[in-house]
Motif scaffolding. Structure first.
Motif, PDB file in Angstrom:
ATOM      1  N   VAL A   1     -16.703  42.746  11.421  1.00 13.91           N
ATOM      2  CA  VAL A   1     -17.621  43.355  12.389  1.00 13.91           C
ATOM      3  C   VAL A   1     -18.362  44.534  11.763  1.00 13.91           C
ATOM      4  CG1 VAL A   1     -17.782  44.435  14.637  1.00 13.91           C
ATOM      5  CG2 VAL A   1     -16.045  42.734  14.203  1.00 13.91           C
TER       6      VAL A   1
ATOM      7  N   THR B   1      -9.636  41.981  12.872  1.00 15.33           N
ATOM      8  CA  THR B   1     -10.734  42.890  12.562  1.00 15.33           C
ATOM      9  C   THR B   1     -11.358  42.592  11.212  1.00 15.33           C
ATOM     10  OG1 THR B   1      -9.182  44.472  13.456  1.00 15.33           O
ATOM     11  CG2 THR B   1     -11.324  45.290  12.847  1.00 15.33           C
TER      12      THR B   1
ATOM     13  N   THR C   1     -23.563  50.086  15.038  1.00 16.11           N
ATOM     14  CA  THR C   1     -22.356  49.304  14.752  1.00 16.11           C
ATOM     15  C   THR C   1     -21.126  49.950  15.371  1.00 16.11           C
ATOM     16  OG1 THR C   1     -23.378  49.086  12.603  1.00 16.11           O
ATOM     17  CG2 THR C   1     -21.269  48.041  12.872  1.00 16.11           C
TER      18      THR C   1
ATOM     19  N   SER D   1     -23.147  40.099   6.221  1.00 19.60           N
ATOM     20  CA  SER D   1     -22.980  39.980   7.670  1.00 19.60           C
ATOM     21  C   SER D   1     -23.363  38.607   8.178  1.00 19.60           C
ATOM     22  CB  SER D   1     -23.789  41.063   8.385  1.00 19.60           C
ATOM     23  OG  SER D   1     -25.112  41.018   7.961  1.00 19.60           O
TER      24      SER D   1
ATOM     25  N   LEU E   1     -18.467  40.008  20.827  1.00 14.15           N
ATOM     26  CA  LEU E   1     -18.938  41.233  20.190  1.00 14.15           C
ATOM     27  C   LEU E   1     -20.073  41.912  20.947  1.00 14.15           C
ATOM     28  CD1 LEU E   1     -18.814  40.245  16.426  1.00 14.15           C
ATOM     29  CD2 LEU E   1     -17.093  41.376  17.795  1.00 14.15           C
TER      30      LEU E   1
ATOM     31  N   THR F   1     -19.144  48.576  19.616  1.00 14.09           N
ATOM     32  CA  THR F   1     -18.287  47.485  19.112  1.00 14.09           C
ATOM     33  C   THR F   1     -17.110  47.982  18.292  1.00 14.09           C
ATOM     34  OG1 THR F   1     -20.317  46.234  18.964  1.00 14.09           O
ATOM     35  CG2 THR F   1     -18.376  45.259  17.985  1.00 14.09           C
TER      36      THR F   1
END
Lengths: 369, 389
Positions: free
Chosen positions: A29, A24, A185, A246, A336, A189
């Motif tokens: 993400v 993670t 977000t 990101s 994703l 996901t």
């Protein structure tokens, strides 16, 4: 089916911690949410808590049984069988995905010229070795690994703040929260990856000794992890900038690379790589174990050789890790965008909801009788 | 279980026969601490400073040069690096890169964005390597110098910059942030060669007392993506003062009662509260500076034991800070640049106005004004207090 209750709750909690951490943090993400990342992680964590309490409720109301027994109890013999097989394949597929995640991670950060096959092969060997040692040894090792990881994750925020790579300018103004971006977000996901994936533990919980404290232990792990994760993501955003963070392939490593410019702690990113490999190992192995246990329960009444079944699952995991993973972009795109929508949501949220409804109705009816 | 044990054993044995995919023996790689990139027609000229291990360590120390600079041109940086690797017997290791030296001409042509993207994208060059530019000479010439103190020029450059404080050295990530943000122009530190470039490339340079060396001279200012002007060392320090933290430098000002000078040595500084205010067509920016420091050389005649004197001295320091910051602003106005990020302050505090003036923004800076409200603290006055004559 009878389960040997050998695993303590503390050990299981550490395993859950390492499982959640898994891939993670390195994939970053949550960073899509920009400077409201802390809010995104915390809301995903609360949603994860809801999901987990649902799983724990289902498990409790079904006499603390494994996934296959729950499905056959609630859905009937044939439908339950099919659902169990689907879940077994799903777990194997996610294990394969995490293997690919870590293969590409090692390829991208440490060994640039190594053939991915060799890395996959090494992980595969460790996987087989762990299975041979059994679940108990595996979950117990989580305490040792988890302790170091936890210490590292708790010290890291202080190192980041004290070293001065954190820029307050990047996150002001604090008060404007982009709700839409956060929601995008979080759903689907961030809820499903990593929190929803905890459904896999339903296959391992029957081995726990202290059955009553599972809900308490599990929820405290989720709460602690969400807090650590939100702090770390917030610090990464402050170190790298919301618009840039990101677009890094591995934002966390990129942020840690900045650390060593002027301070005595140098190349801490390598330590991070090792810590995350531990998380990855736990994630892969938990999924593999779950897949194997569900499959074993399914075929317990037929006369298929157990060792043959297990070998099949191992080989399936390795083969599945080659699907849609020619390159990193493809792998992440699938992982994703497509997998959360079409695999995670149905199998982590919709299916458990149906089971929950059926369990609820059945217990009501039993009480009336 | 038997099957699995067999599988495990067979696979383990077979793994011995895999060839090592990523094998780089330590004595077969060549480390590089600095990379220089210059402009070449239709591409880049890349020069790589490779450490010569035989000259630094080992049982028998060779009398070779401690490092070698190879150069090659290519349409992309990678193709140039490939050509360089043809020159050496060892494989190149760029993971220890500390300095990325960019030639002046390259930046004047507006190539900084390409380079920054390359460094961020590259898996070899670490993202924390410091970006520096040159003035007058090309990057290659600077890398070829034998640096008199540290021995290796890349170390000398990085130590010089790190010494100056946190905000002076810039990494690729910092510059990328400035490129993305509206209303702020890029600033990159630059170094200059002092002395003869040709002599500096010979080993004799290490044996004289007046060697060719380089010095940090200030900040290179950009307009959008093109290098426009250089700001000298003193003005750059004031620019840094407005950015936030910079310390260890001297503010000169004249005495309260005469034209004699005294020096105020800043030990700690903090910039706070950048407030923006619009008056008619003027844009006024308020800065609060908190400075702590000591009195150094003191040629004035007032008695330092008197608290009244320190008040007067503080006033004088404030005055010279105001003059200098005004000068810095004039310099940026002249070239229509915004290294201070004044546009960013407007966009944060008044997004509506910012959207209106965004189009013809840097030109509007002609109406900008900076008001510095500095809070000076004099901590020490030195060992010998008074000079009340």
């Amino acid at each position: 089916m009878h389960y040997k209750q050998t695993v303590g709750i503390i050990e299981m909690m550490f395993a859950m911690m390492l499982f959640l951490q898994g891939s993670t943090i390195i994939l970053g993400v949550s960073l899509e949410a920009g400077k409201d990342v802390w809010l995104a992680v915390l809301s995903a964590g609360s949603a994860g808590l809801l999901l987990f309490s649902m799983y724990a409720y289902i498990w409790k109301k079904n006499d603390f049984q494994g996934l296959h027994v729950i499905f056959t109890n609630q859905l009937g013999k044939y439908l339950g069988f099919i659902t169990s097989v689907v879940y077994s394949i799903y777990f194997a597929y996610i294990a394969a995905r995490v293997i690919t995640d870590f293969t590409q991670y090692i390829n991208g950060t440490l060994l640039h010229n190594m053939l991915p096959f060799f890395i996959k092969f090494s992980i595969f060997l460790i996987l087989i070795y762990t299975y041979l040692k059994g679940l108990e040894a595996f979950i117990r090792s989580a305490v040792i690994f988890g302790f170091f990881t936890l210490v590292f994750l708790l010290i890291l925020p202080f190192i980041i703040v004290l070293s001065g790579i954190f820029n307050v300018e990047y996150i002001i103004p604090y008060d404007s929260i982009d709700v839409k971006q956060v929601a995008e977000t979080v759903i689907p996901t961030l809820v499903t990856f990593p929190f929803g994936e905890l459904i896999v533990f339903l296959a391992l919980f029957p081995f726990i000794k202290e059955r009553q404290s599972v809900f308490k232990g599990g929820s405290s792990v989720i709460i602690i992890f969400s807090i650590i994760y939100s702090i770390l993501s917030f610090l990464i955003i402050g170190a790298l900038h919301p618009d840039i963070a990101s677009s890094y392939t591995y934002p966390f490593v990129a942020a840690l690379e900045q650390l060593d410019t002027k301070y005595f702690i140098q190349r801490i990113d390598i330590l991070a790589v090792i810590i995350f490999m531990i998380g990855g190992y736990f994630k892969i192995t938990v999924f593999t174990f779950a897949s194997i246990y569900v499959a074993k329960d399914c075929f317990s009444k037929t006369n298929i050789n157990k060792a043959f079944l297990v070998s099949c699952i191992f080989i399936a995991i390795v083969l599945l890790s080659y699907t849609y993973s020619e390159n990193h972009t493809m792998h992440i795109k699938v992982g994703l965008e497509i997998v959360p929508k079409y695999m995670h949501v149905p199998l982590q949220i919709i299916m458990p909801l149906i089971i929950l409804l059926l369990t609820f109705v059945k217990t009501k009816r039993n009480k009336v009788r | 279980m038997k099957y699995l044990y067999m599988l495990f054993i067979i696979l383990s044995i077979s793994s011995i026969f895999f060839s090592q995919g990523d094998k780089h023996e330590l004595n077969k790689t060549s480390f590089s601490f600095a990379i220089g990139i210059d402009y070449a027609k239709g591409g880049y000229e890349v020069s790589l400073q490779l450490i010569n291990p035989g000259a630094i360590s080992g049982e028998i120390i060779l009398n070779n040069s401690p490092y070698i600079v190879y150069k090659a041109t290519g349409k992309t940086i990678d193709s140039a690096l490939e050509k360089i690797s043809m020159n050496t017997s060892r494989s190149l290791d760029l993971q220890q890169e500390q300095i990325v030296l960019l030639g002046e001409e390259l930046l004047r042509k507006g190539k900084i964005k390409d380079i920054i993207e390359y460094i961020l994208h590259s898996t070899d060059i670490p993202s924390n390597s410091i970006i520096v530019t040159t003035k007058g000479n090309s990057a290659r010439e600077l890398l070829e110098i034998f640096s008199p103190i540290e021995g290796i020029s890349s170390l000398e450059i990085s130590n010089t910059l790190n010494k100056l404080g946190k905000k002076v050295s810039k990494t690729a990530n910092d510059i990328k942030v400035d490129l993305i943000d509206d209303g702020k122009d890029i600033v990159v530190p630059y170094i200059e060669l002092k002395g003869d470039a040709k002599k500096g490339g010979e080993k004799k340079n290490l044996e004289t007392t007046e060697p060719t060396h380089f010095a940090f001279v200030g900040l290179a200012l950009f307009k959008e993506e093109k290098l426009k002007s250089f700001m000298n060392y003193k003005d750059s320090l004031y620019l840094n003062l407005l950015y936030g933290k910079s310390s260890g430098f001297i503010i000169e000002s004249s005495c309260p009662e005469s034209e004699e000078k005294f020096a105020y040595k800043v030990t700690n500084s903090l910039a706070k509260k950048k407030e923006y205010q619009k008056e008619e067509d003027k844009y006024i920016f308020h800065y609060d500076l908190y400075l702590k420091g000591d009195i150094s050389q003191y040629n004035c005649h007032l008695n330092l034991e008197n608290p009244e004197t320190s008040n007067q001295i503080e006033k004088q320091v404030k005055k010279s800070i105001n003059n200098k910051t005004h000068k810095v602003l004039e310099h940026t106005k002249e070239h229509e640049m915004d290294p201070l990020g004044l546009g960013q302050i407007i966009s944060q505090q008044d997004p509506k106005t910012w959207n209106k003036i965004k189009g013809d923004y840097p030109a509007l800076l002609k109406n900008a004004e900076i008001k510095v409200n500095s809070h000076i603290t004099i901590q020490n006055v030195g060992n010998y207090k008074s000079r009340g004559d």
